[in-house]
Design an enzyme around this catalytic site. Structure first.
Site, PDB file in Angstrom:
ATOM      1  N   MET A 119       0.888  -1.122   0.047  1.00 58.31           N
ATOM      2  CA  MET A 119      -0.102  -0.037  -0.182  1.00 58.31           C
ATOM      3  C   MET A 119       1.202   1.498  -0.187  1.00 58.31           C
ATOM      4  O   MET A 119       0.874   2.312  -1.207  1.00 58.31           O
ATOM      5  CB  MET A 119      -1.336   0.418   0.878  1.00 58.31           C
ATOM      6  N   LEU A 122      10.928   3.213   6.249  1.00 62.84           N
ATOM      7  CA  LEU A 122      10.048   3.683   7.019  1.00 62.84           C
ATOM      8  C   LEU A 122       9.070   2.924   7.826  1.00 62.84           C
ATOM      9  O   LEU A 122       9.688   1.447   7.167  1.00 62.84           O
ATOM     10  CB  LEU A 122       8.487   3.852   5.360  1.00 62.84           C
ATOM     11  N   SER A 136       6.952   2.465  11.883  1.00 67.43           N
ATOM     12  CA  SER A 136       6.139   2.613  12.242  1.00 67.43           C
ATOM     13  C   SER A 136       5.444   3.491  13.171  1.00 67.43           C
ATOM     14  O   SER A 136       6.769   3.134  14.883  1.00 67.43           O
ATOM     15  CB  SER A 136       5.155   1.255  12.561  1.00 67.43           C
ATOM     16  N   SER A 137       4.571   3.395  13.795  1.00 62.33           N
ATOM     17  CA  SER A 137       3.862   5.062  15.777  1.00 62.33           C
ATOM     18  C   SER A 137       4.191   3.287  15.975  1.00 62.33           C
ATOM     19  O   SER A 137       4.148   4.052  17.811  1.00 62.33           O
ATOM     20  CB  SER A 137       2.519   4.883  15.574  1.00 62.33           C
ATOM     21  N   CYS A 138       3.608   2.084  16.275  1.00 65.63           N
ATOM     22  CA  CYS A 138       4.219   1.232  17.338  1.00 65.63           C
ATOM     23  C   CYS A 138       6.120   0.807  18.396  1.00 65.63           C
ATOM     24  O   CYS A 138       5.508   0.494  19.269  1.00 65.63           O
ATOM     25  CB  CYS A 138       4.031  -0.347  16.753  1.00 65.63           C
ATOM     26  N   TYR A 177       7.121  -6.605  15.683  1.00 61.19           N
ATOM     27  CA  TYR A 177       7.794  -6.349  14.953  1.00 61.19           C
ATOM     28  C   TYR A 177       7.980  -4.396  15.237  1.00 61.19           C
ATOM     29  O   TYR A 177       8.658  -3.727  14.936  1.00 61.19           O
ATOM     30  CB  TYR A 177       6.214  -5.268  14.533  1.00 61.19           C
ATOM     31  N   LYS A 193      11.348  -2.511  13.896  1.00 62.57           N
ATOM     32  CA  LYS A 193      11.681  -1.134  13.348  1.00 62.57           C
ATOM     33  C   LYS A 193      12.158   0.033  14.054  1.00 62.57           C
ATOM     34  O   LYS A 193      12.793   0.823  13.198  1.00 62.57           O
ATOM     35  CB  LYS A 193       9.760  -0.209  13.547  1.00 62.57           C
ATOM     36  N   ASN A 229      -1.119   5.429  11.426  1.00 59.67           N
ATOM     37  CA  ASN A 229      -2.202   4.150  11.174  1.00 59.67           C
ATOM     38  C   ASN A 229      -2.820   4.681   9.628  1.00 59.67           C
ATOM     39  O   ASN A 229      -2.727   5.759   9.341  1.00 59.67           O
ATOM     40  CB  ASN A 229      -3.456   3.895  12.018  1.00 59.67           C
ATOM     41  N   LEU A 230      -2.233   3.431   8.170  1.00 57.30           N
ATOM     42  CA  LEU A 230      -3.075   4.120   7.546  1.00 57.30           C
ATOM     43  C   LEU A 230      -3.320   3.406   6.613  1.00 57.30           C
ATOM     44  O   LEU A 230      -3.681   2.275   7.262  1.00 57.30           O
ATOM     45  CB  LEU A 230      -1.152   4.185   6.699  1.00 57.30           C
ATOM     46  N   HIS A 286      -5.572  -4.443   8.798  1.00 54.73           N
ATOM     47  CA  HIS A 286      -5.693  -3.497   9.753  1.00 54.73           C
ATOM     48  C   HIS A 286      -7.123  -3.065  10.408  1.00 54.73           C
ATOM     49  O   HIS A 286      -8.145  -4.041   8.935  1.00 54.73           O
ATOM     50  CB  HIS A 286      -4.690  -2.318   9.543  1.00 54.73           C
ATOM     51  N   ARG A 319     -16.076  -5.291   6.903  1.00 48.65           N
ATOM     52  CA  ARG A 319     -16.955  -6.025   7.678  1.00 48.65           C
ATOM     53  C   ARG A 319     -18.243  -5.569   7.243  1.00 48.65           C
ATOM     54  O   ARG A 319     -19.302  -6.096   7.357  1.00 48.65           O
ATOM     55  CB  ARG A 319     -16.544  -6.032   8.885  1.00 48.65           C
TER      56      ARG A 319
END
Length: 328
Positions: free
Chosen positions: A16, A109, A111-113, A140, A144, A173-174, A187, A195
């Site tokens: 993505m 790139l 991640s916010s995590c 993960y 990162k 979050n993207l 995600h 859903r």
């Protein structure tokens, strides 16, 4: 006389974020002849010898390292070994091979995590390594964090002698075109889109959502993330260094505000046209209570998000309708 157009390798161009970076570079006039891509079948980035051979042959000028193994809470909980091993190998192989091939400019790139589970909100870059990570995606996150430190370490050791300038951006979050709509390994935004779409199509009177609905999350449209990535990559070295530190050099990329999962669910339901009820399954985990990025560093560097959540969700749902048969 203008400088020659750089040859740019986008690692993970089918994902993505990578696909959005390719779209952004092409929209800004990068000729197809200067864009380098490889599918996973063509180049396994966890294979060190193959990655070194690729860089030796192609000799790119710039690298966007968007390739990664990604997933939501369920996927991270179920495949922790895959998440830490594959991400560590990808970034270590690409960054080292890029250096060996003389690549001066690379953007990693993350991640916010990467931030502690209970980090003060909004999360500033300086919160890194100040507390315990969220257990469900710790492997993960560790990978990162290692990617950030790889970039910083190559800069510190080889910046002056080799002109190495490797930078890192940490997106919130993207969501958007090219997202993963898998029923279990996706995600939150694509999972909700699928859903609610299925519930609407089948006339289901109620949709169950994981957790209490109270966690607060920030969401950024993926093409905004790509635009921010290209912006950061192209900043003059003096400007980038003025706003960062050698061992705290990553830059947050966020939308600027957050909302509850419950409000997000209602927004997705409205986008899809679902009018049934929403139930929250409190037996399922919530994850981190709140995740809002402090993006003031990026704002001071001249960039802000442009796509609103309402507009972005409409675009994401349009992409789902067009691509769901092959995505799901």
């Amino acid at each position: 006389m203008s400088p020659p157009t750089p040859r740019i390798y986008v690692a993970g161009h089918r994902g993505m974020v990578g696909a959005a970076i390719v779209r952004t570079l092409q929209a800004q006039g990068l000729p197809a002849s200067q864009l380098i891509t490889r599918t996973h079948a063509e180049l396994d980035l966890t294979d060190q010898a193959a990655v070194r051979a690729f860089f030796a042959q192609e000799q790119p000028d710039q690298v966007y390292l968007a390739a990664a193994k990604v997933g939501g809470i369920h996927a991270n909980n179920t495949y922790p070994a895959d998440f830490i091993y594959q991400n560590l190998m990808i970034e270590a192989n690409v960054i080292e091979a890029a250096f060996r091939a003389g690549v001066k400019k690379l953007l990693f790139l993350g991640s916010s995590c990467i931030y502690p589970k209970l980090a003060a909100q909004p999360m500033t870059e300086s919160a890194l390594l100040t507390g315990t990570l969220e257990p469900t995606n710790e492997p993960y996150a560790i990978a990162k964090i290692a990617g950030i430190k790889l970039c910083e370490s190559y800069n510190r050791q080889y910046g002056a002698s080799h002109g190495v300038d490797y930078r890192s951006v940490m997106p919130t979050n993207l969501y958007g075109p090219g997202d993963n709509y898998h029923p279990e390994n996706s995600h939150v935004v694509p999972a909700l889109i699928r859903r609610f779409h299925e519930a609407q199509a089948q006339g289901t009177p109620e949709v169950a959502i994981w957790g209490t609905g109270t966690p607060l999350r920030e969401f950024l449209y993926v093409d905004d993330m790509a635009a921010a990535s290209v912006h950061v990559m192209n900043l003059a070295p003096a400007v980038y260094q003025q706003h960062t530190q050698p061992m705290l050099s990553h830059i947050n990329v966020g939308f600027g505000s957050d909302l509850s999962i419950a409000d997000l669910a209602r927004a997705v339901a409205a986008t899809v046209g679902y009018t049934g009820s929403i139930r929250f399954d409190t037996s399922k985990p919530d994850g981190t209570p709140r995740k809002l990025m402090d993006s003031s560093r990026l704002h001071s560097l001249g960039w802000k998000a442009r796509v609103s959540l309402t507009e972005g969700l409409a675009l994401a749902y349009q992409d789902f309708l067009q691509n769901a048969p092959r995505s799901v």
